[in-house]
Every structure is written in C-alpha cells, then in structure tokens.
Motif scaffolding. Sequence first.
Motif, mmCIF file in Angstrom:
data_model
loop_
_atom_site.group_PDB
_atom_site.id
_atom_site.type_symbol
_atom_site.label_atom_id
_atom_site.label_comp_id
_atom_site.label_asym_id
_atom_site.label_seq_id
_atom_site.Cartn_x
_atom_site.Cartn_y
_atom_site.Cartn_z
ATOM 1 N N ALA A 23 -1.527 44.065 31.040
ATOM 2 C CA ALA A 23 -1.145 42.245 30.058
ATOM 3 C C ALA A 23 0.167 42.152 30.119
ATOM 4 N N LYS A 24 1.457 40.756 30.586
ATOM 5 C CA LYS A 24 2.656 41.031 30.576
ATOM 6 C C LYS A 24 2.801 39.737 30.061
ATOM 7 N N ASN A 25 3.791 39.247 30.195
ATOM 8 C CA ASN A 25 4.087 37.662 29.500
ATOM 9 C C ASN A 25 3.719 36.409 30.624
ATOM 10 N N VAL A 26 3.055 36.174 30.627
ATOM 11 C CA VAL A 26 2.615 34.963 31.715
ATOM 12 C C VAL A 26 2.683 34.036 32.491
ATOM 13 N N ALA A 27 3.498 33.566 30.510
ATOM 14 C CA ALA A 27 4.591 32.239 29.985
ATOM 15 C C ALA A 27 5.370 32.160 30.689
ATOM 16 N N LEU A 28 6.291 33.053 31.848
ATOM 17 C CA LEU A 28 7.587 32.938 32.758
ATOM 18 C C LEU A 28 7.623 32.614 33.901
ATOM 19 N N GLN A 29 6.088 32.630 34.558
ATOM 20 C CA GLN A 29 5.463 31.745 35.429
ATOM 21 C C GLN A 29 5.187 30.315 35.951
ATOM 22 N N GLY A 30 5.084 30.055 34.034
ATOM 23 C CA GLY A 30 4.019 28.882 34.099
ATOM 24 C C GLY A 30 5.304 27.877 34.039
ATOM 25 N N LYS A 31 5.162 26.390 33.667
ATOM 26 C CA LYS A 31 5.401 25.697 33.610
ATOM 27 C C LYS A 31 5.592 24.725 32.629
ATOM 28 N N ALA A 32 6.482 23.997 31.723
ATOM 29 C CA ALA A 32 6.656 23.421 30.549
ATOM 30 C C ALA A 32 6.991 22.342 29.694
ATOM 31 N N THR A 33 5.887 21.568 29.024
ATOM 32 C CA THR A 33 6.788 20.113 28.986
ATOM 33 C C THR A 33 6.190 20.213 27.499
ATOM 34 N N GLN A 34 7.150 18.884 27.115
ATOM 35 C CA GLN A 34 7.364 18.585 25.499
ATOM 36 C C GLN A 34 7.151 17.262 25.218
ATOM 37 N N SER A 35 6.348 15.995 24.111
ATOM 38 C CA SER A 35 6.039 15.102 23.800
ATOM 39 C C SER A 35 7.245 14.341 23.799
ATOM 40 N N SER A 36 8.727 14.560 23.955
ATOM 41 C CA SER A 36 9.697 14.028 23.528
ATOM 42 C C SER A 36 11.003 15.013 23.666
ATOM 43 N N ILE A 37 12.523 14.933 24.189
ATOM 44 C CA ILE A 37 13.830 15.724 24.705
ATOM 45 C C ILE A 37 14.877 14.477 23.481
#
Length: 177
Positions: A23-37
């Motif tokens: 188990a490791k930090n798998v978010a580092l290779q992910g793609k992020a988005t959000q409702s607004s900036i």
Amino acid sequence: MVFLNMLVLLLGLGVAHGCCPGAKNVALQGKATQSSILQGPVGFMGIAMNAIDGNHESNYHKGSCTHTTQDLAPWWRVDLLKPHKVAKVIITNRGDCCPERLAGAEIRIGNSLENYGNNNPRCATISSATIGEVFNCGDMEGRYVNVVIPDRNEYLTLCEVEVIGVPACDGNCLTVL
C-alpha cells in the motif's frame, strides 16, 4: 496450501493486507478536478492537482493548495485511473486561515461519477479541522475519491490528499489466507 500458510506464519511474514501488498499513496499518479477554481488577485493558484503534488505545505499563498469559489456543495475529486482498495485517506487542511471550512466535509470512494462522484459510499465525515488528519476507510474499493462539503455554501481548500491503497484485485493477485 496449508503448508504455505503455516510457513508464512512461522516466518513472521503475516497475512497479506487486502489482495496485494505494498500500500502506498496512489493519488500521486491520479488526475484531479474540482467544482470550480477561485479567481482573484493571486490568479488560478488553487487548481485541483495541487492536492496531489506530494507537497504538504498548508499555507495557501505558497501555491500548493486547492481553492474553489464559494459554491453550494463544493467538491474535489481524484481519479485513480483504475479501482483501488483504499485503506486510508490523509487530508492536509489549510493552516494559514479558515481551517473550520473543512468541518462537515465527507470523503467518498467508489466507481460512479453520478453527481460528480459525490453519491459514492462515504468513508468518513471530517468533524474537526486538523492538519494531517487520517481517516481509515477499511479497504473501500473505488476508482474515484471525493471530498465534498454537502448542503453548504462554502469554499473548499485542500493542501494535500493522500490516498493509501493498492490496486483492486482483478483475479491475477496471489492472496495468502
């Protein structure tokens, strides 16, 4: 098989957690988005990818945190690109101001993008607003990890989101029982 199980126990190797070790930090290779900036005098500093850049800086003005506009039910999401078993999520909240904004936010994990992923099963509700808080998710399975502040008109700021997990088994993992 019984011999193999006994050997593992005798050697102190223990039982594999989930289906695959490591188990490791798998978010580092992910793609992020959000409702607004948030836009303003500091421009577009609060982009979604800031929460998975590996930087735990909690001062928003140093450029490593996300920031939405003041939205009704603002959300942030990381796409892990394939389903994972998520053991825990670690949230680094904003430390230079306004940590209370995150109180009441929910961490949701699943495979659906219905309502932007905010309808997936809930791992935890953030009741306090500490920096570096750990939320145990008990190996919940999902491709998407969301942080959402439901039913409230609020800003959402995250300085780091770590998703500790392993890829979900697809039938090719060796499981030691």
